[in-house]
Design a protein around this motif. Structure first.
Motif, mmCIF file in Angstrom:
data_model
loop_
_atom_site.group_PDB
_atom_site.id
_atom_site.type_symbol
_atom_site.label_atom_id
_atom_site.label_comp_id
_atom_site.label_asym_id
_atom_site.label_seq_id
_atom_site.Cartn_x
_atom_site.Cartn_y
_atom_site.Cartn_z
ATOM 1 N N THR A 126 0.871 -1.177 0.000
ATOM 2 C CA THR A 126 0.000 0.000 0.000
ATOM 3 C C THR A 126 0.904 1.222 0.000
ATOM 4 O O THR A 126 1.749 1.377 0.881
ATOM 5 C CB THR A 126 -0.925 0.023 1.229
ATOM 6 O OG1 THR A 126 -1.670 -1.206 1.258
ATOM 7 C CG2 THR A 126 -1.885 1.201 1.170
ATOM 8 N N CYS A 127 0.758 2.084 -1.014
ATOM 9 C CA CYS A 127 1.632 3.238 -1.213
ATOM 10 C C CYS A 127 1.354 4.304 -0.146
ATOM 11 O O CYS A 127 0.201 4.683 0.072
ATOM 12 C CB CYS A 127 1.390 3.813 -2.605
ATOM 13 S SG CYS A 127 2.244 5.367 -2.928
ATOM 14 N N ALA A 128 2.441 4.792 0.516
ATOM 15 C CA ALA A 128 2.276 5.834 1.521
ATOM 16 C C ALA A 128 1.896 7.169 0.887
ATOM 17 O O ALA A 128 1.297 8.023 1.530
ATOM 18 C CB ALA A 128 3.565 5.989 2.326
ATOM 19 N N GLY A 129 2.244 7.340 -0.388
ATOM 20 C CA GLY A 129 1.966 8.614 -1.054
ATOM 21 C C GLY A 129 0.512 8.775 -1.436
ATOM 22 O O GLY A 129 -0.108 9.801 -1.159
ATOM 23 N N CYS A 130 -0.087 7.739 -2.044
ATOM 24 C CA CYS A 130 -1.431 7.904 -2.606
ATOM 25 C C CYS A 130 -2.419 6.844 -2.124
ATOM 26 O O CYS A 130 -3.598 6.901 -2.480
ATOM 27 C CB CYS A 130 -1.372 7.895 -4.133
ATOM 28 S SG CYS A 130 -1.023 6.281 -4.839
ATOM 29 N N GLY A 131 -1.937 5.871 -1.337
ATOM 30 C CA GLY A 131 -2.848 4.863 -0.824
ATOM 31 C C GLY A 131 -3.156 3.742 -1.797
ATOM 32 O O GLY A 131 -3.878 2.797 -1.455
ATOM 33 N N HIS A 132 -2.593 3.817 -2.996
ATOM 34 C CA HIS A 132 -2.817 2.778 -3.999
ATOM 35 C C HIS A 132 -2.270 1.445 -3.495
ATOM 36 O O HIS A 132 -1.182 1.390 -2.938
ATOM 37 C CB HIS A 132 -2.104 3.193 -5.293
ATOM 38 C CG HIS A 132 -2.327 2.279 -6.440
ATOM 39 N ND1 HIS A 132 -3.523 2.211 -7.109
ATOM 40 C CD2 HIS A 132 -1.506 1.397 -7.049
ATOM 41 C CE1 HIS A 132 -3.424 1.336 -8.093
ATOM 42 N NE2 HIS A 132 -2.207 0.815 -8.080
ATOM 43 N N ALA A 133 -3.032 0.364 -3.682
ATOM 44 C CA ALA A 133 -2.593 -0.967 -3.263
ATOM 45 C C ALA A 133 -2.554 -1.883 -4.474
ATOM 46 O O ALA A 133 -3.498 -1.907 -5.271
ATOM 47 C CB ALA A 133 -3.536 -1.525 -2.208
ATOM 48 N N ARG A 176 8.868 2.143 -7.680
ATOM 49 C CA ARG A 176 7.966 3.295 -7.621
ATOM 50 C C ARG A 176 6.529 2.877 -7.893
ATOM 51 O O ARG A 176 6.266 1.992 -8.708
ATOM 52 C CB ARG A 176 8.390 4.372 -8.634
ATOM 53 C CG ARG A 176 9.697 5.060 -8.254
ATOM 54 C CD ARG A 176 10.100 6.124 -9.267
ATOM 55 N NE ARG A 176 11.330 6.795 -8.884
ATOM 56 C CZ ARG A 176 11.372 7.925 -8.167
ATOM 57 N NH1 ARG A 176 10.268 8.544 -7.805
ATOM 58 N NH2 ARG A 176 12.535 8.447 -7.830
ATOM 59 N N CYS A 177 5.615 3.549 -7.224
ATOM 60 C CA CYS A 177 4.191 3.302 -7.401
ATOM 61 C C CYS A 177 3.784 3.645 -8.834
ATOM 62 O O CYS A 177 4.069 4.737 -9.313
ATOM 63 C CB CYS A 177 3.417 4.177 -6.404
ATOM 64 S SG CYS A 177 1.636 4.126 -6.591
ATOM 65 N N PRO A 178 3.112 2.710 -9.548
ATOM 66 C CA PRO A 178 2.701 3.001 -10.930
ATOM 67 C C PRO A 178 1.612 4.074 -10.980
ATOM 68 O O PRO A 178 1.357 4.652 -12.028
ATOM 69 C CB PRO A 178 2.177 1.651 -11.434
ATOM 70 C CG PRO A 178 1.806 0.892 -10.207
ATOM 71 C CD PRO A 178 2.727 1.364 -9.108
ATOM 72 N N HIS A 179 0.990 4.349 -9.840
ATOM 73 C CA HIS A 179 -0.128 5.291 -9.783
ATOM 74 C C HIS A 179 0.361 6.719 -9.583
ATOM 75 O O HIS A 179 -0.093 7.639 -10.242
ATOM 76 C CB HIS A 179 -1.060 4.865 -8.643
ATOM 77 C CG HIS A 179 -2.434 5.430 -8.740
ATOM 78 N ND1 HIS A 179 -2.955 6.286 -7.797
ATOM 79 C CD2 HIS A 179 -3.402 5.260 -9.676
ATOM 80 C CE1 HIS A 179 -4.181 6.627 -8.142
ATOM 81 N NE2 HIS A 179 -4.477 6.010 -9.268
ATOM 82 N N CYS A 180 1.337 6.938 -8.661
ATOM 83 C CA CYS A 180 1.769 8.312 -8.334
ATOM 84 C C CYS A 180 3.271 8.525 -8.482
ATOM 85 O O CYS A 180 3.751 9.640 -8.272
ATOM 86 C CB CYS A 180 1.342 8.692 -6.916
ATOM 87 S SG CYS A 180 2.317 7.891 -5.619
ATOM 88 N N GLU A 181 4.043 7.508 -8.857
ATOM 89 C CA GLU A 181 5.498 7.598 -9.063
ATOM 90 C C GLU A 181 6.300 7.752 -7.772
ATOM 91 O O GLU A 181 7.518 7.837 -7.801
ATOM 92 C CB GLU A 181 5.897 8.732 -10.041
ATOM 93 C CG GLU A 181 5.933 8.280 -11.473
ATOM 94 C CD GLU A 181 6.615 9.261 -12.435
ATOM 95 O OE1 GLU A 181 7.178 10.282 -11.991
ATOM 96 O OE2 GLU A 181 6.570 8.992 -13.632
HETATM 97 ZN ZN LIG Z 1 1.273 5.919 -4.959
#
Ligand SMILES: [Zn+2]
Lengths: 87, 199
Positions: A27-34, A52-57
């Motif tokens: 679960t990404c700390a930046g955007c919450g994307h899991a 890196r998160c594919p959703h927010c980088e």
């Molecule tokens: Zn993210």
């Protein structure tokens, strides 16, 4: 330089965990994307692997290999969900 | 579950006097990236110094490139073990940028477009030891190598010479930057082989 996908990072994590992390979810700390660790966008293979998160980088996971140690940095993850063998 | 060692050791390297321990000589300029290369138009570029009391001083591209610049020839040493000797740069000395800044801070954090950070003690930025470089080998600095402008701190491992710089915050206490938080050394002296935490 082109990024790889997070399945390459799963190989590093296999040294740290006794469970199969290919299917682990972060679960990404930046955007919450899991999503599965395998979906991370992977950069920086020379100094260490940067997932890196594919959703927010944002950076979710970092793995640094020293000759005698492995560092796993989880600053960018609020959670790592690991499946248990046989379940 | 064995700890694997990455394959740097197997190849015979050119041994050259003047190289820090464990380094080999390269004639190309390898590119290391922890993320996508940011493309920063010069009209959106700025560099800001923020002091420990919150005072800020900024330069836009025209103001920055109008500052007194220096041509420097230095050896650079990457923690991934390549070194490159006699590289030529043009940049603005940190002595110039910090000249009118009121501060008693002992530490700094270098900030970059794209979110990269790295920590450097204040004394390592002063007395002709560090520059913000905007030309390499007589040409404008390519984005892959950190352009429009990058930090150049040749006496430390090259990850301290942050690409795409846009700011410096001055701090009373040392804090880890991007790679330091993930296991790399807080200081990074190549002559002492300070690669990882605890080295
Ligand atoms: Zn993210």
């Amino acid at each position: 330089m082109n990024p790889l996908d997070g399945n390459a990072m799963a190989g590093d994590l296999r040294e740290l965990f006794t469970v199969d992390v290919t299917a682990a979810r972060y679960t990404c700390a930046g955007c919450g994307h899991a999503e599965a660790v395998g979906a991370l966008v992977l950069w920086g293979q020379d100094m260490g692997r940067v997932g890196r998160c594919p959703h927010c980088e944002d950076v979710v996971l970092r793995v640094v290999n020293a000759p005698d140690r492995v560092f796993l940095d989880l600053h960018g993850s609020v959670r790592l969900e690991l499946p248990l063998a046989g379940s | 579950m064995g700890i694997i060692s990455r394959g740097f050791g197997g190849r015979r390297r050119e041994s050259v006097p003047g190289l820090p321990p464990g380094q080999y000589l390269t004639h190309d300029f390898p590119v290391l990236s922890a993320g996508p290369t940011p493309r920063i138009p010069l009209d959106r570029w700025s560099f800001t110094i923020a002091t420990e009391t919150g005072e800020k001083k900024s330069w836009n591209w025209a103001e920055f490139t109008a500052l007194e610049s220096a041509d420097v020839t230095v050896d650079i040493h990457c923690v991934t073990k390549w070194s490159k000797l006699g590289t030529t740069w043009r940049g603005v000395s940190l002595d110039t940028l910090l000249a009118d800044v009121e501060t008693a801070a002992d530490y700094t954090m270098v900030h970059s477009f794209g979110g990269y950070t790295t920590n450097v003690p204040m004394e390592d930025l002063l007395d002709g030891k560090a520059w913000i470089a905007y030309k390499f080998d007589g040409e404008d600095l390519e984005p892959e190598h950190g352009g429009p402008a990058r930090m150049l701190i040749p006496h430390l491992y090259f990850w301290k010479s942050a690409k795409w710089v846009n700011g410096l915050s001055l701090m009373n206490d040392d804090e880890p930057g991007f790679w330091e938080a993930a296991g790399y050394h807080m200081y990074g002296d190549p002559w002492l082989e300070q690669r990882y935490q605890g080295d």
